[in-house]
Write a protein that holds these residues in place. Structure first.
Motif, PDB file in Angstrom:
ATOM      1  N   GLU A  29      -5.537 -12.455  14.710  1.00 43.62           N
ATOM      2  CA  GLU A  29      -4.562 -11.876  13.954  1.00 43.62           C
ATOM      3  C   GLU A  29      -4.353 -10.618  14.163  1.00 43.62           C
ATOM      4  N   CYS A  30      -4.998 -10.035  15.308  1.00 47.66           N
ATOM      5  CA  CYS A  30      -4.696  -8.584  15.754  1.00 47.66           C
ATOM      6  C   CYS A  30      -4.218  -8.476  16.932  1.00 47.66           C
ATOM      7  N   SER A  31      -3.480  -7.110  17.218  1.00 45.44           N
ATOM      8  CA  SER A  31      -2.830  -6.768  18.340  1.00 45.44           C
ATOM      9  C   SER A  31      -3.757  -5.871  19.230  1.00 45.44           C
ATOM     10  N   ALA A  32      -3.510  -5.680  20.634  1.00 42.52           N
ATOM     11  CA  ALA A  32      -4.079  -4.824  21.199  1.00 42.52           C
ATOM     12  C   ALA A  32      -3.662  -4.170  22.220  1.00 42.52           C
ATOM     13  N   LYS A  75      -3.534 -11.914  19.035  1.00 40.91           N
ATOM     14  CA  LYS A  75      -2.266 -12.322  18.608  1.00 40.91           C
ATOM     15  C   LYS A  75      -1.168 -11.852  19.454  1.00 40.91           C
ATOM     16  N   SER A  76      -1.513 -10.579  19.900  1.00 40.79           N
ATOM     17  CA  SER A  76      -0.332  -9.970  21.059  1.00 40.79           C
ATOM     18  C   SER A  76      -1.353  -8.877  21.548  1.00 40.79           C
ATOM     19  N   TRP A  77      -0.854  -8.605  22.775  1.00 44.09           N
ATOM     20  CA  TRP A  77      -1.494  -7.440  23.611  1.00 44.09           C
ATOM     21  C   TRP A  77      -0.489  -7.054  24.604  1.00 44.09           C
ATOM     22  N   HIS A  94       3.863   6.441  21.175  1.00 42.26           N
ATOM     23  CA  HIS A  94       2.684   7.101  20.145  1.00 42.26           C
ATOM     24  C   HIS A  94       2.849   6.038  19.082  1.00 42.26           C
ATOM     25  N   GLN A  95       4.042   5.481  18.377  1.00 43.73           N
ATOM     26  CA  GLN A  95       4.121   4.873  17.655  1.00 43.73           C
ATOM     27  C   GLN A  95       3.614   3.352  17.970  1.00 43.73           C
ATOM     28  N   ARG A  96       3.794   2.832  19.068  1.00 38.87           N
ATOM     29  CA  ARG A  96       3.012   1.466  19.349  1.00 38.87           C
ATOM     30  C   ARG A  96       1.268   1.681  19.378  1.00 38.87           C
ATOM     31  N   VAL A  97       1.012   2.898  19.754  1.00 39.95           N
ATOM     32  CA  VAL A  97      -0.460   3.032  19.690  1.00 39.95           C
ATOM     33  C   VAL A  97      -0.919   3.053  18.237  1.00 39.95           C
ATOM     34  N   ARG A  98      -0.237   3.676  17.430  1.00 40.90           N
ATOM     35  CA  ARG A  98      -0.664   3.903  15.924  1.00 40.90           C
ATOM     36  C   ARG A  98      -0.787   2.822  15.471  1.00 40.90           C
ATOM     37  N   GLU A  99       0.260   1.493  15.650  1.00 43.76           N
ATOM     38  CA  GLU A  99       0.371   0.245  14.892  1.00 43.76           C
ATOM     39  C   GLU A  99      -0.618  -0.550  15.340  1.00 43.76           C
ATOM     40  N   THR A 100      -1.290  -0.598  16.551  1.00 42.58           N
ATOM     41  CA  THR A 100      -1.899  -1.567  17.200  1.00 42.58           C
ATOM     42  C   THR A 100      -3.380  -1.494  16.474  1.00 42.58           C
ATOM     43  N   ARG A 131      -7.942   5.296  10.802  1.00 39.39           N
ATOM     44  CA  ARG A 131      -9.399   4.816  10.546  1.00 39.39           C
ATOM     45  C   ARG A 131      -9.694   3.338  11.052  1.00 39.39           C
ATOM     46  N   GLU A 132      -8.675   2.527  10.467  1.00 39.56           N
ATOM     47  CA  GLU A 132      -8.848   1.107  10.649  1.00 39.56           C
ATOM     48  C   GLU A 132      -8.795   0.609  12.291  1.00 39.56           C
TER      49      GLU A 132
END
Length: 230
Positions: A29-32, A75-77, A94-100, A131-132
């Motif tokens: 369920e996670c992106s990387a 889920k995606s990388w 930047h936004q892509r990094v913040r959202e991963t 933090r997450e």
């Protein structure tokens, strides 16, 4: 940001379970974002990067059962190449990094990686990330978080010289302890290196990881490790 600093990647169930706990949900369920930059300083770097991205790890120099961090069921990388970012507007990445959910930072040369983390602007962004988010380092990808790496690990040397790295954790890391393919990485040599470091050090094998959450350090291991205080 949470840290999972490994020597050999997600190499056993204990480290994988720790990663899932840090993510707070299944890997599926996670992106990387995968950062291969440190490998460019190795003589076989382009080949290694291609194999790791494709998942071709069934033959040497990879050990039996080794799984690339890219191919763990995300889920995606995507691939974030730091050497390309210094000429790209920050708004584009930047936004892509913040959202991963996770940054997967490959091994290779720690000072080369540190140089491009700084040049690209990622080093400045890291302390501001949610933090997450989980930072997963492998070898050089882990060492770069320390204040310095020690002269023994200096191969590629930055224009400014020295062995300083990012200092986002307050200890140093000696990876690949007692790896049979790296005979110089024996405990005696690791302790000699650690005795010359100005901060505490963790000497860890490829079955060990160091978890850091809100400054609290926890060692996850199915192998061998030692904390050394000079």
């Amino acid at each position: 940001m949470k840290f999972l600093l490994t020597s050999g990647g997600i190499s056993n169930d204990s480290i994988r379970n720790a990663l899932v706990d840090l993510l707070g949900k299944p890997i599926s369920e996670c992106s990387a974002l995968y950062i291969p930059t440190a490998l460019h300083a190795n003589t076989n770097g382009p080949t290694m990067i291609a194999r790791l991205i494709s998942g071709d790890t069934k033959t040497p120099p990879f050990s039996e059962g080794y799984v690339s961090m890219c191919h763990m069921g995300w889920k995606s990388w995507g691939v974030l190449e730091l050497a390309a970012l210094s000429n790209i507007d920050k708004e584009r990445w930047h936004q892509r990094v913040r959202e991963t959910d996770a940054l997967l930072v490959e091994g290779g040369d720690p000072l080369y990686l540190c140089y491009w983390m700084r040049q690209s602007g990622l080093a400045d962004l890291l302390p501001e990330l949610p933090r997450e988010m989980v930072y997963v380092g492998l070898s050089a990808g882990s060492m770069v978080m320390a204040p310095s790496i020690g002269e023994d690990f200096v191969r590629w040397r930055p224009p400014t010289g020295g062995d300083s790295t990012l200092g986002l954790v307050d200890f140093a890391i000696f990876p690949h302890l007692d790896n049979p393919d790296l005979p110089d990485n024996c405990m005696a040599n690791a302790e000699e290196w650690a005795a010359g470091m100005p901060m505490p050090s963790y000497l860890i094998d490829d079955q060990t990881a160091i978890q850091v959450v809100d400054g609290v350090v926890n060692v996850i291991s199915e192998g061998q490790w030692k904390r050394f205080v000079p």
